[in-house]
Scaffold this active site. Structure first.
Site, PDB file in Angstrom:
ATOM      1  N   CYS A 104      39.968  40.343  41.577  1.00 29.71           N
ATOM      2  CA  CYS A 104      39.398  39.201  42.303  1.00 29.71           C
ATOM      3  C   CYS A 104      40.316  37.987  42.233  1.00 29.71           C
ATOM      4  CB  CYS A 104      38.024  38.914  41.685  1.00 29.71           C
ATOM      5  SG  CYS A 104      37.350  37.292  42.023  1.00 29.71           S
ATOM      6  N   CYS A 120      38.755  34.815  40.765  1.00 29.89           N
ATOM      7  CA  CYS A 120      38.577  35.015  39.315  1.00 29.89           C
ATOM      8  C   CYS A 120      39.861  34.652  38.577  1.00 29.89           C
ATOM      9  CB  CYS A 120      38.201  36.463  39.005  1.00 29.89           C
ATOM     10  SG  CYS A 120      36.658  36.994  39.762  1.00 29.89           S
TER      11      CYS A 120
END
Length: 96
Positions: A23, A26
């Site tokens: 991600c 993230c």
């Protein structure tokens, strides 16, 4: 009681970052969380949970997108949000 449940029973606020290695946002949160940790020290705990390695926990907390951040204190969910948040905003939310 499992380790996660014990962890969120803490007197100090616990910020939980549900993330995934694949991600992009993230990856952006990681240095922000490090900055936050440097600011708050022992006044709060910061924990990262890989959703791909902890599917049952992610399902229990209905994590549908990453990053999803949650703040717990004394076992109670105090705040939940998805996406990237600044260290300053998170520090305010932690109330430390």
């Amino acid at each position: 009681m499992n380790k996660f449940d014990e962890l969120i029973q803490s007197e100090v606020p616990v910020l939980v970052d549900f993330f995934a290695t694949w991600c992009g946002p993230c990856k952006m949160m990681h240095p922000i969380l490090e900055e936050l940790h440097a600011k708050v020290g022992d006044k709060a705990r910061i924990v990262t949970i890989d959703v791909d390695k902890n599917e049952a926990l992610s399902a229990k907390y209905n994590v549908r997108s990453v990053p999803t951040l949650m703040i717990f204190q004394k076992g109670e969910l105090k705040w939940r949000g998805s996406g990237v948040h600044s260290a300053a905003d998170l520090e305010k939310l932690l109330g430390v």
